[in-house]
Write a protein that holds these residues in place. Structure first.
Motif, PDB file in Angstrom:
ATOM      1  N   CYS A  90      12.766  15.309  10.938  1.00 23.68           N
ATOM      2  CA  CYS A  90      13.504  15.085  12.188  1.00 23.68           C
ATOM      3  C   CYS A  90      14.909  14.621  11.848  1.00 23.68           C
ATOM      4  CB  CYS A  90      12.806  14.035  13.050  1.00 23.68           C
ATOM      5  SG  CYS A  90      11.281  14.588  13.820  1.00 23.68           S
TER       6      CYS A  90
ATOM      7  N   ALA B 291      11.831  15.515  24.706  1.00 21.22           N
ATOM      8  CA  ALA B 291      11.302  14.322  24.040  1.00 21.22           C
ATOM      9  C   ALA B 291      10.022  13.847  24.718  1.00 21.22           C
ATOM     10  CB  ALA B 291      12.361  13.231  24.041  1.00 21.22           C
TER      11      ALA B 291
ATOM     12  N   THR C 176      16.451  10.387  20.065  1.00 21.80           N
ATOM     13  CA  THR C 176      16.017  10.804  21.405  1.00 21.80           C
ATOM     14  C   THR C 176      14.520  10.590  21.584  1.00 21.80           C
ATOM     15  OG1 THR C 176      17.773  12.471  21.413  1.00 21.80           O
ATOM     16  CG2 THR C 176      16.036  12.694  23.064  1.00 21.80           C
ATOM     17  N   LEU C 177      13.740  10.951  20.559  1.00 24.11           N
ATOM     18  CA  LEU C 177      12.293  10.764  20.640  1.00 24.11           C
ATOM     19  C   LEU C 177      11.928   9.290  20.730  1.00 24.11           C
ATOM     20  CD1 LEU C 177      11.051  13.390  18.004  1.00 24.11           C
ATOM     21  CD2 LEU C 177      11.151  13.627  20.480  1.00 24.11           C
TER      22      LEU C 177
ATOM     23  N   ALA D 170      17.269  17.685  21.040  1.00 24.94           N
ATOM     24  CA  ALA D 170      16.216  17.535  22.045  1.00 24.94           C
ATOM     25  C   ALA D 170      16.770  16.728  23.205  1.00 24.94           C
ATOM     26  CB  ALA D 170      14.985  16.855  21.447  1.00 24.94           C
TER      27      ALA D 170
ATOM     28  N   VAL E 234      17.719  13.798  16.919  1.00 26.68           N
ATOM     29  CA  VAL E 234      16.426  14.105  17.525  1.00 26.68           C
ATOM     30  C   VAL E 234      15.504  12.900  17.450  1.00 26.68           C
ATOM     31  CG1 VAL E 234      14.363  15.543  17.312  1.00 26.68           C
ATOM     32  CG2 VAL E 234      16.625  16.574  17.099  1.00 26.68           C
TER      33      VAL E 234
END
Length: 686
Positions: A637, A615, A644-645, A610, A641
């Protein structure tokens, strides 16, 4: 499609399915990401280490690197950079030596006429094709990892080199040059071809330094095959003037194929009957011999050397009949004995040279790595794509000092080497011995060789590339997208030029990858009967309907190109309005449910990566779900990822208790939250 099934599919009130409630199946206690790390994480990471002095940290890191850079580590690195140190001590002399010797001599014999023929494609005198059939082969033997790979002159590269050389050193407008002027023009073109080899070698060595061997994955098989097949048509058309005995200027730039055809058709009345006869007889011998070698490859101890026989017959015929003086048949002429003096290529037009060298370097790497991988898979060994970059880069770099033009692995001689029984890179040394003997002693025997015969050798060597088009029906049945990539690349190469066609093919291939990510649909998951597995509802299984629960899987990377699709799909499934309120779902959706969604589980296992835009879309989704009273759970997840989130501020909207290690854990938590009882569930057939 929603995780809930339509209410009209459920049994009527009072009907109770035999399918038990998920709470009765005996789920283990759901685990969040934090709980999983606490239970199964690395205990060493949790231990607090005492703070060490400022200089002690770098010292410890240096000590860790010392064993890897000394002793066995240094020897391993040396074996990687000089592969003979690895395979030569393991060489099976009794089993492999005879096969390597026979294959090397056979390939070396073919290298001689093909090298001179491909030199004409490169717009340089024929003897420089012999140089290019010697030095690169010797260097690749020392640095290459492809045991069955044969390097040297390659028709596609020679064609690209010739086009670039004609642009760098154009012919005089009148075309009538004296012997001295022709010699000076040839010297300038040899220097330009060597500069192109030097530039492509520098680029490949730079790619090796940056460890860009992974770039071979971007040159897909349809692109490479369409490139070589389209270039074969260019080779055929470019040899028509030599077949017909016409002295015509070489066409360059876009639409070269059509320009050449137009010029040849205009000058057709001036063609030479003698050279046309020689060309027809040569093709009449070479084409059937090629077909015999292919059809009876298992029965023949060694392939029939049709090129060598044709060269000898044509030379003897031209000498005895004086075709060069009576009918003005163009001949090879003097082949200087020995080797040229090493000279550094002229780089006066470095920007133009690098611009022309880049596609040459990419084609060299693509064709060579593809061929090496094919035979490595067939004979169960591995190649190092980065080491292949170094081998071909150094090969072009060093050979350019001896006035060689760009070189790579070749399709025809590689297949010939395997059919003749070659086993290792040692076959290259025997091939070099054959070419060396021609350079030192046998060169004068090729003085009367007609150039039309070399043109016929060029055309007959394209047989394998032309026949790649027979794979198109199978490719159409296997993958329509790959078929489209093949056709777009082939048409671009034929209509435009080889280098522009390669660029168009690579760009179009990358665009198809982006289009495939755009076409992925969000999948609704349901609990299959008798299992704890959540599967797509469109499959033919019995599923449990859970009012208020929606389980979705988005099986594609979440980046700026798919964030809009992600937004629209989630809005449709969850019925979210622009401001976060729950709105009725649009008419026509078969997955619409009577009860609004109260809990949504988003399966992130298919989101391989992502970016910042993707995100932010997840963070906005979490915020809108919270405002609408929908409980959002994220499952599976991966670490990148999740990082990044988190960097985009997800944990400001979602608590760690809403992150789960699996869809099963998230669904079990959702069922507990919804406080289901048996009569609220029903079994349906989808």
């Amino acid at each position: 499609m929603s995780g809930l099934l339509s209410a009209r599919n459920c049994p009527g009130q009072g009907e109770v399915s035999g399918f038990r409630s998920p709470l009765d199946i005996g789920f283990r206690k759901p685990l969040t990401e934090a709980q999983f790390q606490q239970l199964f994480g690395d205990a060493k990471e949790e231990r607090e280490l005492p703070e060490e002095p400022y200089l002690l940290g770098p010292l410890r890191r240096w000590r860790r690197w010392v064993p890897a850079c000394s002793g066995s580590g240094a020897w391993r690195l040396l074996q990687e950079r000089l592969p003979p140190l690895y395979w030569l001590p393991r060489y099976r002399w009794r089993a492999w030596l005879l096969g390597d010797a026979m294959a090397g001599v056979t390939v070396g014999i073919v290298h001689v006429p093909q090298g001179m023929a491909f030199a004409l494609l490169s717009s340089v005198p024929p003897v420089f094709g012999l140089y290019t059939s010697f030095f690169p082969v010797l260097i690749y033997t020392l640095l290459g990892t492809g045991r069955h790979l044969s390097t040297g002159t390659f028709a596609v590269l020679s064609l690209m080199t010739g086009s670039a050389v004609e642009q760098l050193v154009p012919d005089s407008p009148g075309g009538n040059l004296s012997a001295m002027e022709r010699e000076q023009l040839d010297a300038q073109r040899v220097g330009a071809a060597a500069a192109l080899a030097f530039g492509s070698g520098v680029l490949m060595v730079g790619m090796f330094a940056l460890q860009l061997g992974v770039l071979s994955t971007f040159l897909s098989e349809p692109v490479v095959k369409a490139l070589t097949s389209g270039a074969a048509l260019h080779v055929l058309v470019s040899q028509l003037p030599s077949l017909l005995g016409l002295s015509l200027p070489r066409q360059i730039g876009c639409f070269t194929l059509f320009k050449t055809l137009a010029v040849v058709l205009t000058a057709l009345p001036r063609s030479s009957p003698a050279e046309l006869t020689i060309s027809a007889l040569s093709l009449a011998l070479l084409v059937p011999v090629k077909e015999l070698n292919v059809r009876f490859r298992d029965r023949l101890p060694t392939p029939i050397p049709g090129e060598v026989v044709m060269v000898l017959l044509a030379s003897v015929l031209c000498f005895t009949s004086s075709l060069d003086t009576k009918y003005n048949v163009q001949i090879v002429g003097v082949l200087p004995g020995g080797f040229p003096q090493p000279i550094f290529p002229s780089l006066t037009e470095l920007p133009r040279i690098l611009a022309d060298s880049l596609p040459i370097a990419l084609v060299t790497f693509a064709v060579s790595t593809s061929l090496a991988s094919i035979y490595a898979d067939k004979y169960s060994y591995t190649i190092d794509s980065n080491q292949e970059l170094l081998a071909h880069g150094v090969s072009n770099l060093v050979s350019s000092l001896f006035s060689c033009f760009p070189n790579s692995a070749t399709l025809a001689t590689t297949s010939l080497l395997v059919d003749a029984g070659g086993n290792t890179q040692l076959a290259g040394l025997f091939s070099c011995v054959v070419v060396l003997s021609v350079l030192l002693w046998l060169g004068p025997f090729f003085y009367y060789l007609p150039k039309a015969v070399l043109a016929c050798i060029n055309i007959s060597s394209m047989r394998q590339m032309f026949f790649q088009m027979r794979e198109l029906p199978q490719l159409w049945r296997t993958s329509r997208m790959d078929f489209a990539v093949w056709m777009v690349t082939w048409v671009s190469v034929v209509v435009l030029s080889v280098d522009l066609g390669l660029a168009v093919g690579v760009v179009f291939s990358m665009m198809t990858v982006v289009c495939r990510t755009q076409r992925v649909q969000c999948l609704a998951l349901g609990l299959a009967e008798g299992t704890e597995l959540y599967r797509p509802l469109r499959e033919s299984h019995k599923f449990l309907q859970v009012p208020g629960l929606c389980i979705l899987s988005f099986p594609t990377p979440l980046y700026f190109g798919t964030r809009g699709q992600f937004h629209r799909i989630l809005e449709q499934h969850l019925g979210l309005g622009e401001r976060g309120e729950v709105t009725p779902k649009p008419d026509g959706l078969a997955h619409a449910v009577a009860e609004p969604v109260r809990v949504v589980v988003l399966d992130c296992s298919g989101i391989t990566f992502a970016d910042a835009a993707g995100a932010r879309e997840v963070v906005q989704l979490a915020s809108r779900c919270r405002d609408a009273g929908i409980h959002l759970l994220l499952a599976q997840c991966n670490a990148s990822v999740l990082a990044t989130l988190s960097g985009a501020g997800l944990l400001d909207t979602v608590t760690p208790e809403q992150l789960f290690v699996s869809v099963q854990d998230a669904a079990a938590h959702a069922l507990e939250r919804l406080e289901l009882s048996g009569p609220k569930t029903c079994t349906v057939w989808v």
